[in-house]
Design an enzyme around this catalytic site. Structure first.
Site, PDB file in Angstrom:
ATOM      1  N   LYS A   1       0.742  -1.308   0.052  1.00 23.38           N
ATOM      2  CA  LYS A   1      -0.085   0.059  -0.048  1.00 23.38           C
ATOM      3  C   LYS A   1       0.903   1.254  -0.180  1.00 23.38           C
ATOM      4  O   LYS A   1       1.927   1.358   0.635  1.00 23.38           O
ATOM      5  CB  LYS A   1      -1.077  -0.054   1.257  1.00 23.38           C
TER       6      LYS A   1
ATOM      7  N   SER B   1      -9.412   2.718   2.863  1.00 17.60           N
ATOM      8  CA  SER B   1      -8.524   3.434   2.117  1.00 17.60           C
ATOM      9  C   SER B   1      -7.549   2.491   1.308  1.00 17.60           C
ATOM     10  O   SER B   1      -6.993   2.844   0.294  1.00 17.60           O
ATOM     11  CB  SER B   1      -7.384   4.285   2.705  1.00 17.60           C
TER      12      SER B   1
ATOM     13  N   SER C   1      -9.861   0.238   7.218  1.00 15.31           N
ATOM     14  CA  SER C   1      -9.394   0.423   5.933  1.00 15.31           C
ATOM     15  C   SER C   1      -8.888  -0.817   5.324  1.00 15.31           C
ATOM     16  O   SER C   1      -8.545  -0.886   4.098  1.00 15.31           O
ATOM     17  CB  SER C   1      -7.925   1.483   5.833  1.00 15.31           C
TER      18      SER C   1
END
Length: 476
Positions: A76, A151, A175
């Site tokens: 990520k 996210s 997330s």
């Protein structure tokens, strides 16, 4: 090749029935074909991936056993992959190059894993969908007109589309878990401090955020967690308690566990009827198999309504980024800039009250777990919604604000407990929904063991159209 599990890849590479380079080449070919439609990866270099794969093959040839030999994984964009751009989803870091790997990236590489590149996230990982002014919008492999959530939207889009079986994510309020629910994946948020994170970006949610694990089934996610649980003295949240041994199966059989089911978490949270129906059907299947499940909710302290504790994120964003020059502030995602302004308006006294409320939540949940071993609840109250929207317009027939979809996950970050999203059925649009499995702090092994058995009993398949058909899905 793209449908192989992480454990299968590691076995085939360790036994030299398949090379890490062959695996990496197949994944790279697929990534280059599908990513333009998904926008899951925002930084990727084939030459770097193949070089890492060759290193894995060389170590296997030298008679090293590698638990993750040749297993591709993504990173990520709020973590670091040394020598590659790391932007935190923000123009503020548009020219930043990571000086080293994050601890979790380094660890997976030490165990033979092959980092593919960086996946898209919302700016500063502080938004429930995945879009930002620097890299644009990530789309859902089940339907490109829908969001994968956020996210960690790039991370889930990659795994659900067959661009590597594992993904590193983060979770400060859901997330990892909510995007997993929207894409038919398993998403695990370990106990606070379970996975060290001593190097990297300063996280505005560092007292809530954990390194999350994503995969297509519980077994792969558990393999990833075992690989990452450790003690690192340079991380102040890390504790000696955490090790692979803390994930060992518990002696109690899952069917003897005391399990609570709460459809609204005791907070009156709305839930779409089709999502509720899918979960009730899953629970009925478990009960027919001998599981004992009781309707019960924690009795939370007052003041939790209306996402009050989100103010802690707002104040942290204001403290970390509020001093940026005006021209830099204007480059931010308007939704993030609005959060910074809200944080500026909160006083120190108000922030202290929020911290006291957080402490009260932890005490309440710990008392609840005196009577129960596990808590089950929805991960998200809705199926995935259209890109371009912060959230669905309605939930459970009621108007929903921009954070209405996110109510079921943050409280478990505030309490520091392990929580996993397990795909458990489908909503009316044929999209996956997730059941959340929660246990007391440090009982991560209990969560993984129970979730693996639930997964086996439910016996459902959650392959996205892009994974099944090897191509680009059409709108549903």
């Amino acid at each position: 090749m793209h449908r192989l599990k992480a454990q299968q890849i590691a076995h085939l590479v360790n036994t030299r029935q398949l090379s890490a380079v062959e695996v990496a080449t197949a994944v790279c070919d697929r990534l280059e074909r599908l990513n333009p439609s998904l926008n899951a990866f925002i930084d990727y270099q084939r030459a770097d991936v193949l070089a890492r794969a060759r290193t894995s093959d060389q170590r296997v040839a030298a008679k090293q056993y590698l638990p993750l030999a040749g297993v591709p994984f993504s990173v990520k964009d709020n973590l670091w992959l040394g020598g590659r751009p790391a932007t935190f989803g923000s123009r503020v870091f548009a020219d930043f190059v990571a000086p080293r790997d994050s601890w979790c990236v380094q660890r997976l590489g030490e165990l033979g894993g092959v980092a593919l590149g960086m996946t898209n996230c919302s700016e500063f990982a502080c938004k429930g969908i995945t879009t930002n002014p620097l890299h644009g919008t990530t789309r859902n492999p089940w339907n490109l007109e829908l969001t994968p959530g956020g996210s960690s939207g790039g991370a889930v889009a990659a795994v659900a589309a067959g661009l590597g079986p594992l993904a590193l994510a983060t979770d400060a309020g859901g997330s990892t878990r909510r995007p997993a629910a929207h894409t038919g994946l398993v998403g695990f948020k370990p106990s606070l401090g379970a996975v060290p994170n001593p190097w990297g970006f300063a996280d505005p949610n560092h007292l809530l955020s954990v390194i999350g694990q994503l995969g297509r089934d519980v077994e792969d996610v558990a393999l990833m967690a075992r690989s990452l649980f450790a003690w690192c003295p340079s991380d102040p949240l890390s504790q000696p308690h955490f090790s692979a041994q803390s994930l060992a199966p518990t002696p109690r059989a899952p069917r003897s566990l005391r399990i609570a089911w709460s459809p609204d978490l005791g907070l009156g949270l709305p839930l779409d009827s089709d999502v509720a129906s899918a979960m009730v059907a899953a629970l009925a299947t478990l009960e027919r198999d001998g599981w004992s499940i009781e309707l019960a909710s924690p009795c939370w302290p007052g003041g939790l309504e209306g996402y009050a504790l989100l103010g802690l994120q707002h104040t942290a964003l204001a403290a970390q980024f509020g001093a940026l020059a005006d021209e830099q502030l204007q480059q931010l995602d308007p939704d993030i800039l609005a959060q910074i302004e809200l944080g500026r308006a909160l006083s120190g006294v108000q922030t202290a009250r929020l911290l006291a409320l957080r402490n009260g939540l932890s005490i309440t949940l710990a008392a609840f777990f005196d009577d129960y071993d596990l808590l089950l609840c929805p991960t998200a109250p809705v199926e995935a919604w259209a890109v371009g929207q912060l959230g669905p317009a309605t939930i459970g027939g009621q108007p929903a604000g921009p954070r209405g979809h996110a109510g079921y996950t943050p409280v478990f970050n505030y309490c520091g407990v392990p929580a996993l999203s397990l795909p458990c059925g489908f909503g009316k649009q044929g999209l996956p929904v997730g059941l959340q499995v929660i246990a007391p702090r440090y009982m991560d092994g209990r969560v993984l063991q129970a979730a693996a058995e639930m997964e086996r009993v439910l016996g459902l398949s959650f392959e996205a159209p892009m994974l099944r058909n090897q191509g680009i899905p059409q709108p549903l």
